[in-house]
Scaffold this motif. Structure first.
Motif, PDB file in Angstrom:
ATOM      1  N   PRO A 160       4.526 -25.655  52.715  1.00  0.00           N
ATOM      2  CA  PRO A 160       3.818 -26.715  51.994  1.00  0.00           C
ATOM      3  C   PRO A 160       4.554 -27.091  50.711  1.00  0.00           C
ATOM      4  O   PRO A 160       5.159 -26.247  50.057  1.00  0.00           O
ATOM      5  CB  PRO A 160       2.460 -26.095  51.674  1.00  0.00           C
ATOM      6  N   VAL A 161       4.503 -28.354  50.408  1.00  0.00           N
ATOM      7  CA  VAL A 161       5.113 -28.847  49.180  1.00  0.00           C
ATOM      8  C   VAL A 161       4.095 -28.675  48.058  1.00  0.00           C
ATOM      9  O   VAL A 161       2.930 -29.024  48.212  1.00  0.00           O
ATOM     10  CB  VAL A 161       5.503 -30.338  49.318  1.00  0.00           C
ATOM     11  N   LYS A 162       4.540 -28.116  46.958  1.00  0.00           N
ATOM     12  CA  LYS A 162       3.658 -27.958  45.814  1.00  0.00           C
ATOM     13  C   LYS A 162       4.141 -28.909  44.730  1.00  0.00           C
ATOM     14  O   LYS A 162       5.275 -28.833  44.299  1.00  0.00           O
ATOM     15  CB  LYS A 162       3.656 -26.523  45.311  1.00  0.00           C
ATOM     16  N   ILE A 163       3.284 -29.825  44.346  1.00  0.00           N
ATOM     17  CA  ILE A 163       3.649 -30.820  43.353  1.00  0.00           C
ATOM     18  C   ILE A 163       3.070 -30.430  41.999  1.00  0.00           C
ATOM     19  O   ILE A 163       2.180 -29.593  41.908  1.00  0.00           O
ATOM     20  CB  ILE A 163       3.170 -32.227  43.748  1.00  0.00           C
ATOM     21  N   THR A 164       3.581 -31.067  40.967  1.00  0.00           N
ATOM     22  CA  THR A 164       3.064 -30.872  39.623  1.00  0.00           C
ATOM     23  C   THR A 164       2.410 -32.157  39.152  1.00  0.00           C
ATOM     24  O   THR A 164       3.007 -33.226  39.219  1.00  0.00           O
ATOM     25  CB  THR A 164       4.192 -30.476  38.654  1.00  0.00           C
ATOM     26  N   ILE A 165       1.186 -32.021  38.691  1.00  0.00           N
ATOM     27  CA  ILE A 165       0.440 -33.132  38.108  1.00  0.00           C
ATOM     28  C   ILE A 165       0.239 -32.804  36.639  1.00  0.00           C
ATOM     29  O   ILE A 165      -0.256 -31.727  36.300  1.00  0.00           O
ATOM     30  CB  ILE A 165      -0.922 -33.323  38.795  1.00  0.00           C
ATOM     31  N   THR A 166       0.647 -33.727  35.774  1.00  0.00           N
ATOM     32  CA  THR A 166       0.490 -33.530  34.341  1.00  0.00           C
ATOM     33  C   THR A 166      -0.380 -34.649  33.799  1.00  0.00           C
ATOM     34  O   THR A 166      -0.094 -35.827  34.017  1.00  0.00           O
ATOM     35  CB  THR A 166       1.857 -33.526  33.637  1.00  0.00           C
ATOM     36  N   CYS A 167      -1.449 -34.260  33.109  1.00  0.00           N
ATOM     37  CA  CYS A 167      -2.400 -35.221  32.560  1.00  0.00           C
ATOM     38  C   CYS A 167      -2.447 -35.068  31.049  1.00  0.00           C
ATOM     39  O   CYS A 167      -2.629 -33.961  30.536  1.00  0.00           O
ATOM     40  CB  CYS A 167      -3.787 -34.974  33.137  1.00  0.00           C
ATOM     41  N   TYR A 168      -2.271 -36.177  30.357  1.00  0.00           N
ATOM     42  CA  TYR A 168      -2.362 -36.205  28.899  1.00  0.00           C
ATOM     43  C   TYR A 168      -3.598 -37.005  28.522  1.00  0.00           C
ATOM     44  O   TYR A 168      -3.794 -38.116  29.013  1.00  0.00           O
ATOM     45  CB  TYR A 168      -1.130 -36.866  28.285  1.00  0.00           C
ATOM     46  N   LEU A 169      -4.413 -36.427  27.651  1.00  0.00           N
ATOM     47  CA  LEU A 169      -5.640 -37.082  27.216  1.00  0.00           C
ATOM     48  C   LEU A 169      -5.685 -37.097  25.700  1.00  0.00           C
ATOM     49  O   LEU A 169      -5.248 -36.145  25.043  1.00  0.00           O
ATOM     50  CB  LEU A 169      -6.865 -36.336  27.741  1.00  0.00           C
ATOM     51  N   SER A 170      -6.247 -38.171  25.164  1.00  0.00           N
ATOM     52  CA  SER A 170      -6.445 -38.230  23.719  1.00  0.00           C
ATOM     53  C   SER A 170      -7.527 -37.222  23.342  1.00  0.00           C
ATOM     54  O   SER A 170      -8.304 -36.762  24.184  1.00  0.00           O
ATOM     55  CB  SER A 170      -6.850 -39.641  23.285  1.00  0.00           C
ATOM     56  N   PHE A 196      -8.648 -33.325  50.064  1.00  0.00           N
ATOM     57  CA  PHE A 196      -8.653 -34.320  51.136  1.00  0.00           C
ATOM     58  C   PHE A 196      -7.279 -34.438  51.788  1.00  0.00           C
ATOM     59  O   PHE A 196      -7.157 -34.525  53.006  1.00  0.00           O
ATOM     60  CB  PHE A 196      -9.108 -35.678  50.601  1.00  0.00           C
ATOM     61  N   GLU A 197      -6.239 -34.461  50.949  1.00  0.00           N
ATOM     62  CA  GLU A 197      -4.873 -34.616  51.453  1.00  0.00           C
ATOM     63  C   GLU A 197      -4.244 -33.286  51.877  1.00  0.00           C
ATOM     64  O   GLU A 197      -3.140 -33.263  52.403  1.00  0.00           O
ATOM     65  CB  GLU A 197      -3.989 -35.282  50.391  1.00  0.00           C
ATOM     66  N   MET A 198      -4.952 -32.183  51.619  1.00  0.00           N
ATOM     67  CA  MET A 198      -4.458 -30.830  51.920  1.00  0.00           C
ATOM     68  C   MET A 198      -3.102 -30.583  51.265  1.00  0.00           C
ATOM     69  O   MET A 198      -2.143 -30.155  51.903  1.00  0.00           O
ATOM     70  CB  MET A 198      -4.431 -30.584  53.428  1.00  0.00           C
ATOM     71  N   VAL A 199      -3.032 -30.923  49.989  1.00  0.00           N
ATOM     72  CA  VAL A 199      -1.810 -30.771  49.198  1.00  0.00           C
ATOM     73  C   VAL A 199      -2.054 -29.726  48.121  1.00  0.00           C
ATOM     74  O   VAL A 199      -3.118 -29.694  47.504  1.00  0.00           O
ATOM     75  CB  VAL A 199      -1.418 -32.123  48.544  1.00  0.00           C
ATOM     76  N   GLU A 200      -1.075 -28.875  47.915  1.00  0.00           N
ATOM     77  CA  GLU A 200      -1.149 -27.912  46.828  1.00  0.00           C
ATOM     78  C   GLU A 200      -0.479 -28.508  45.597  1.00  0.00           C
ATOM     79  O   GLU A 200       0.532 -29.186  45.700  1.00  0.00           O
ATOM     80  CB  GLU A 200      -0.433 -26.619  47.207  1.00  0.00           C
ATOM     81  N   ALA A 201      -1.073 -28.240  44.430  1.00  0.00           N
ATOM     82  CA  ALA A 201      -0.503 -28.788  43.200  1.00  0.00           C
ATOM     83  C   ALA A 201      -0.832 -27.877  42.030  1.00  0.00           C
ATOM     84  O   ALA A 201      -1.837 -27.172  42.028  1.00  0.00           O
ATOM     85  CB  ALA A 201      -1.049 -30.178  42.929  1.00  0.00           C
TER      86      ALA A 201
END
Length: 77
Positions: A4-14, A33-38
């Motif tokens: 499985p591909v593991k992606i990185t999600i980065t969220c910046y919030l004020s 839903f997409e069965m993705v690891e992150a």
């Protein structure tokens, strides 16, 4: 077996952004839903740090280093 591909999600919030809980839930639902690891990372930033990173809104969401949201409009509020 396909790894499985593991992606990185980065969220910046004020500091004042009230959407973090909904954002976390939406990301979790989309990944399931997409069965993705992150790896999802969430950072709270003041205006100076946001400007230094050239962020265009809050939340600003990056997937694998590419900005997904917002699309270069508004400001970091």
């Amino acid at each position: 077996e396909i790894m499985p591909v593991k992606i990185t999600i980065t969220c910046y919030l004020s500091l004042g952004c009230g959407s973090e809980d909904v954002l976390r839930e939406n990301i979790a639902q989309a990944l399931a839903f997409e069965m993705v690891e992150a790896n999802a990372n969430f950072f709270r930033l003041d205006d100076d740090k946001a400007q230094a990173l050239n962020l265009s809104g809050s939340p600003s969401i990056f997937i694998a280093g590419e900005e997904l949201q917002p699309q270069k409009g508004g400001g970091f509020t």
